[in-house]
Design a protein around this motif. Structure first.
Motif, PDB file in Angstrom:
ATOM      1  N   LEU A 239       0.825  -1.208   0.000  1.00 24.20           N
ATOM      2  CA  LEU A 239       0.000   0.000   0.000  1.00 24.20           C
ATOM      3  C   LEU A 239       0.859   1.259   0.000  1.00 24.20           C
ATOM      4  O   LEU A 239       1.960   1.256   0.547  1.00 24.20           O
ATOM      5  N   PHE A 240       0.303   2.321  -0.597  1.00 24.11           N
ATOM      6  CA  PHE A 240       0.995   3.623  -0.496  1.00 24.11           C
ATOM      7  C   PHE A 240      -0.003   4.728  -0.198  1.00 24.11           C
ATOM      8  O   PHE A 240      -1.208   4.559  -0.376  1.00 24.11           O
ATOM      9  N   TYR A 241       0.518   5.842   0.284  1.00 24.17           N
ATOM     10  CA  TYR A 241      -0.306   7.030   0.548  1.00 24.17           C
ATOM     11  C   TYR A 241       0.491   8.257   0.149  1.00 24.17           C
ATOM     12  O   TYR A 241       1.722   8.225   0.049  1.00 24.17           O
ATOM     13  N   PHE A 242      -0.217   9.343  -0.074  1.00 26.11           N
ATOM     14  CA  PHE A 242       0.391  10.613  -0.453  1.00 26.11           C
ATOM     15  C   PHE A 242      -0.491  11.673   0.167  1.00 26.11           C
ATOM     16  O   PHE A 242      -1.515  12.028  -0.407  1.00 26.11           O
ATOM     17  N   THR A 243      -0.153  12.150   1.343  1.00 25.03           N
ATOM     18  CA  THR A 243      -1.101  13.033   2.024  1.00 25.03           C
ATOM     19  C   THR A 243      -0.442  13.845   3.144  1.00 25.03           C
ATOM     20  O   THR A 243       0.761  13.769   3.358  1.00 25.03           O
ATOM     21  N   ASN A 244      -1.273  14.637   3.844  1.00 23.52           N
ATOM     22  CA  ASN A 244      -0.733  15.544   4.860  1.00 23.52           C
ATOM     23  C   ASN A 244      -0.798  14.980   6.280  1.00 23.52           C
ATOM     24  O   ASN A 244      -1.683  14.200   6.607  1.00 23.52           O
ATOM     25  N   MET A 245       0.171  15.395   7.100  1.00 23.67           N
ATOM     26  CA  MET A 245       0.290  14.953   8.500  1.00 23.67           C
ATOM     27  C   MET A 245       0.338  16.205   9.382  1.00 23.67           C
ATOM     28  O   MET A 245       0.663  17.300   8.892  1.00 23.67           O
ATOM     29  N   PHE A 246       0.122  15.998  10.658  1.00 22.78           N
ATOM     30  CA  PHE A 246       0.098  17.130  11.594  1.00 22.78           C
ATOM     31  C   PHE A 246       0.908  16.796  12.847  1.00 22.78           C
ATOM     32  O   PHE A 246       0.622  15.783  13.494  1.00 22.78           O
TER      33      PHE A 246
END
Ligand code: HAM
Length: 416
Positions: A101-108
């Motif tokens: 699996l992969f993801y491409f997104t924002n973190m906080f």
């Protein structure tokens, strides 16, 4: 007074948005070649998910989480725990024995902002759940490095370690604490605090005094079982066969409690103190800890802003924005109405076109067409509308041809 964005966040303006899109497209292509599928999870999760997986004593959970609703929910500080939660909740283990699996997104993360460290930032990352074969470790490391290579990034150092299982670490931590006891007062304040709560993390300290003290400390690797050492040796040999350059760093422990076995980090000197571009490792106990069957797993995440800092320093050439095919210059209200209707027709046919939205002079409109790097321009006024005749101008060499006004939306915009 103008309201400003929160500290540690950033706006992504159009030029940078285009650059990011280019980066994302290129990375997605590589991920697809490696046969990874995308997974998306909610921006916030139950706080307990992060407490249970990352660990209550880690910096991220103890100081950096954006939690709300009486601490019930938290904006994701990372994606490994959410991905494992989704894997279990959706019984993804029933679909394929190994999920890539992969993801491409924002973190906080509520960290102290500085260059390369933000409170909202972007990561792309991968998680492979279901295999404990060392070839997977080699594959994910190779993947992360290939991404950097395809962007022309060469000046990097890849560090690899194996931090063993919880049991293997227990005796080591005991001995480490025994060794450090005599230096406790001279250790940095951070390390003193970690001594009780998270002693393993002292190995990661960047403080010169701590580093000096640690020189003669027990070495974690010596506490690993023969089985774990063999796993590590196999991985190292395979990486060498793949011609991947790396350093073994027995002090690389990483910041989350879920890590076991392989850990790795890729650093760049271009980045100053926040020098890790990507990092990850195995988390063979996490699926079980979150309520699943024992399932080995490994992954990493790469900071997009850090990647961009390195790219900017190396003067990376981003592709030019796609140019306008046609700019319709209009004179008078009738022509303006015609221009906007025609532009919309052409857009439906997949041409990128522009019109004047400010009722400007022909001269200003031509300037705008140039600024937008339009390939062709047509000037429409009442004369052209009446005679049904206009001139199509190729901007690169000024060549003009006659066109029928009522056929403008049927042309192929290719003067040969
Ligand atoms: P991490 O080391 O915390 O690991 O973050 C991975 C990368 O995200 C870092 O190497 C860095 O490039 C970027 N990063 C982290 N914090 C910030 C920040 N405050 N501002 C900008 N960039 C940042 C993880 O997040 C793990 N979940 C990786 C992983 C996946 N391990 C196993 N699977």
């Amino acid at each position: 007074m103008l309201i400003q964005k929160p500290k540690g966040t950033f706006d992504i303006l159009p030029e940078e948005a285009n650059q990011r899109q280019h980066i994302e497209k290129k990375i997605r292509k590589i991920l697809s070649n490696y046969n990874y599928d995308e997974i998306c999870t909610p921006t916030f999760e139950k706080t307990s998910l992060f407490k249970r997986s990352i660990g209550e004593e880690t910096d991220v959970v103890s100081k950096e989480m954006y939690s709300f609703n009486d601490d019930e929910f938290t904006l994701r500080p990372e994606m490994t725990a959410p991905v494992v939660r989704a894997y279990l909740e959706n019984s993804m283990y029933n679909e394929f024995p190994v999920q890539k699996l992969f993801y491409f997104t924002n973190m906080f993360r509520h960290e102290r902002p500085q260059a390369g460290r933000y409170r909202e930032f972007y990561q792309y990352g991968v998680e492979v759940i279901g295999s404990n074969d060392y070839t997977v470790d080699a594959e994910v490391i190779a993947l992360g490095l290939q991404v950097l290579k395809e962007f022309g990034i060469r000046d990097i150092v890849t560090k690899i370690n194996n931090i063993g299982t919880l049991q293997e670490r227990e005796l080591f931590i005991n001995d480490l604490k025994k060794y450090l006891t005599k230096y406790l007062k001279v250790l940095s304040l951070d390390s003193q605090r970690r001594f009780e709560k998270n002693p393993l993390r002292i190995l990661d300290s960047k403080e010169p005094t701590d580093i000096e003290i640690l020189e003669n400390a027990p070495v974690l690797y010596e506490y690993l079982s023969e089985e774990t050492k063999e796993f590590f040796t196999n991985l190292i040999e395979l990486l060498k066969e793949m011609r991947i350059r790396f350093e073994v760093d027995y002090k690389l422990v990483r910041g989350f409690d879920y890590y076991t076995s392989t850990t790795f980090e890729v650093i760049s000197d271009e980045l100053g103190s926040q020098n890790a571009i990507f990092g990850g490792g195995r988390y063979d106990m996490l699926v079980e800890q979150l309520g699943g069957k024992p399932t080995p797993a490994i992954g990493f995440a790469c900071g997009i802003e850090r990647l961009m800092i390195v790219l900017n320093k190396s003067k990376y050439q981003y592709p030019q924005k796609e140019r306008l095919k046609l700019y319709l210059v209009s004179i008078g209200e009738k022509a303006r109405r015609f221009a906007i209707k025609t532009a919309i027709e052409l857009r439906k046919k997949n041409f990128k076109c522009g019109t004047d939205l400010l009722v400007r002079s022909v001269k200003s409109q031509m300037k705008e067409a140039n600024r937008l790097n339009a390939e062709y321009v047509i000037v429409i006024g009442s004369e052209e509308l009446e005679s049904n005749e206009a001139r199509l101008k190729r901007m690169s060499d000024g060549i003009e041809i006659d066109v029928m006004v009522n056929k403008i939306n049927e042309l192929d915009y290719n003067i040969d």
